[in-house]
Design a protein around this motif. Structure first.
Motif, mmCIF file in Angstrom:
data_model
loop_
_atom_site.group_PDB
_atom_site.id
_atom_site.type_symbol
_atom_site.label_atom_id
_atom_site.label_comp_id
_atom_site.label_asym_id
_atom_site.label_seq_id
_atom_site.Cartn_x
_atom_site.Cartn_y
_atom_site.Cartn_z
ATOM 1 N N GLU A 49 5.005 1.031 8.901
ATOM 2 C CA GLU A 49 4.616 1.707 9.678
ATOM 3 C C GLU A 49 3.884 2.640 8.265
ATOM 4 O OE1 GLU A 49 7.534 2.769 13.044
ATOM 5 O OE2 GLU A 49 6.428 3.926 12.368
ATOM 6 N N GLN A 50 4.457 2.920 7.505
ATOM 7 C CA GLN A 50 3.073 3.889 6.490
ATOM 8 C C GLN A 50 2.500 2.942 5.217
ATOM 9 O OE1 GLN A 50 6.768 4.453 7.014
ATOM 10 N NE2 GLN A 50 5.733 6.209 8.517
ATOM 11 N N GLN A 92 -0.051 0.580 0.939
ATOM 12 C CA GLN A 92 0.663 1.524 -0.193
ATOM 13 C C GLN A 92 0.894 1.878 -1.626
ATOM 14 O OE1 GLN A 92 -1.742 4.973 0.997
ATOM 15 N NE2 GLN A 92 -2.730 3.523 1.911
#
Length: 502
Positions: A49-50, A92
């Motif tokens: 989710e990140q 990320q």
């Protein structure tokens, strides 16, 4: 870059769904594939989710890159280009993962921007499927993004990349075990909302035909073609809507048991189908042809630096003639004779249709004897097999099957053509034209037919009629005998071939 110093080139395409390594030989600016490795890594499925890549997906990727690295041992950096796409762009924690990935591969990895990815895709397509001055819309549905390009020349007019992918949409909308009809509608609506960002500009520019590339488009095409039982190379909205309904009725893609769908694409097929349906709806696409060209092909052409100066299919035909030691004079003689016969038989066809068949008759004539490089006996069968199975840059699967049928039918029993040709009248006329051309050019000498020779097709009775000088036939008994045998062969399939000796 000195092309002669770099006969071998390698492209590494690190997509969100699959990783691909392809190695080509640089033959005068045209890439010829000598090795290809593909692994379904599903990197996008490892994003949490990140937007961080989980450990399992990283390990899958590193294991695959290590295999690629082994294959690339001995290559220099200027022979290899590795490009990474959407998942590498959005992850990320890519900063910590990228050095490990490059170490495993042994070469730098370039994370390309969405529009650069679109440009590379378009470069591969435009060299493989020349638009001949017409605007084409190219749509490439990847694992995590979809690229949209419009262009008609070497440089595209518009390039866009949107966050729509077969992996991400399958995970977001089709993850549970039971697929409902509303799941497709929800996914399509979400995809249309993204496409709306570019739809007005793209429709204002316009295009004359649409092209789909890569896995999702080819998977949809293959399933539709398997269901129709033909050589169809295009996809339509109506066909896709039936597929979505079938999947929803079965409850999952796996339970739908779609013929033509590879097992490796089962988990991501629904997501790709929903995205493609949204493309058709939002951009009002009527139909889309499919090409095998993709990002990796664009990378090769960038490496080679070849300009768009001719139809890649013409280059491929010329190289096949050289590889299989074709007599160029005989090939040209047969091609010109076959074209003249076909023009006589197809007087009622419009100019674009006749031009279409001119291309295939000429290519078939140019390559009709390549099977003799294997053996003269049944050479037409060897030719047909090569043309269907060989890597032929620029030719689609449908193109190769058509050439295979034409060359298989150049001699021998006509009954073998009943199933592949079916009711396609112009294909029958093209076949007949090529058969007669091969027959008349058997002496492999300049051919001078009598001036009053005429060939025509009587549509009412489906008769093939050859008007020719009776004296010429008397002076050429070998050809006359072959024509008499031809009458019997066509009679076996219920077609009258009439020779009218003047």
């Amino acid at each position: 870059m000195n092309q002669s110093a770099l006969p071998m080139l390698a492209s590494v395409d690190l997509g969100s769904n699959s990783f691909r390594l392809q190695i080509c030989q640089n033959l005068n600016g045209q890439p010829q594939v000598v090795d290809s490795i593909k692994e379904m890594v599903r990197l996008a499925a490892g994003l949490d989710e990140q937007k961080n890549l989980d450990e399992a997906s990283q390990q899958r990727a590193l294991a695959c890159l290590s295999q690629f690295g082994e294959r690339l041992r001995g290559f220099s950096p200027d022979q290899v280009r590795a490009v990474a796409t959407n998942t590498f762009r959005v992850a990320q924690n890519i900063g910590s993962f990228l050095p490990k990935a490059e170490a495993a591969l042994g070469f730098p990895i370039e994370i390309v921007a969405g529009r650069e990815e679109a440009r590379l895709i378009y470069t591969g397509v435009v060299h493989t499927l020349p638009p001949n001055g017409r605007n084409m819309l190219v749509v490439d549905i990847g694992g995590g993004s979809t690229e949209f390009i419009i262009g008609s020349q070497l440089q595209p007019l518009h390039t866009e990349s949107l966050p729509l992918g077969c992996v991400t949409y399958s995970l977001a909308f089709f993850r549970h075990n039971k697929i409902q009809p509303q799941d497709f509608q929800t996914a399509i609506t979400a995809a249309r909302a993204e496409i709306q960002r570019i739809s007005k500009m793209y429709k204002r520019t316009g295009w004359e035909f649409a092209v789909g590339t890569s896995g999702s488009a080819k998977a949809i095409r293959d399933v539709l073609a398997a269901g129709a039982g033909n050589l169809e190379e295009s996809i339509t909205y109506a066909g896709m809507k039936k597929l979505a309904g079938r999947i929803a009725a079965a409850g999952s893609t796996k339970k739908a048991r779609l013929e033509g769908l590879k097992a490796e694409r089962t988990e991501v097929f629904a997501g790709g189908l929903a995205v493609m349906m949204a493309v058709f709806e939002e951009l009002e696409v009527e139909s889309m042809i499919i090409t095998d060209a993709a990002l990796r092909d664009g990378v090769f052409y960038d490496l080679i630096g070849r300009q768009l100066n001719e139809d890649l299919r013409e280059q491929t035909v010329a190289q096949f003639q050289k590889r299989y030691h074709v007599s160029l004079s005989q090939a040209q003689r047969v091609g010109e004779t076959a074209r003249l016969f076909f023009d006589s038989l197809s007087r009622n066809a419009d100019a674009p249709t006749r031009q279409y068949w001119h291309h295939y008759i000429r290519w078939a004539a140019a390559l009709h004897e390549i099977g003799t490089d294997i053996a003269y006996t049944a050479y037409h069968k060897h030719t047909a097999y090569i043309l269907e199975q060989a890597d032929m840059p620029g030719f689609s699967r449908k193109d190769q099957q058509l050439l295979s049928i034409l060359t298989l039918g150049q001699r021998g029993d006509v009954r073998k053509l009943l199933e592949p040709v079916g009711s396609n009248r112009l294909m029958w006329l093209a076949l007949f034209s090529l058969r007669l051309a091969v027959l008349f050019c058997r002496a492999r000498l300049p051919l001078a037919l009598p001036a009053d020779t005429r060939l025509h097709y009587e549509a009412k009775d489906a008769n093939l009629v050859l008007q020719i000088s009776g004296r010429w036939l008397e002076e050429n008994p070998l050809t006359a005998g072959a024509l008499a045998q031809e009458i019997g062969l066509w009679d076996k399939i219920g077609t009258r071939f009439v020779i009218s000796a003047q």
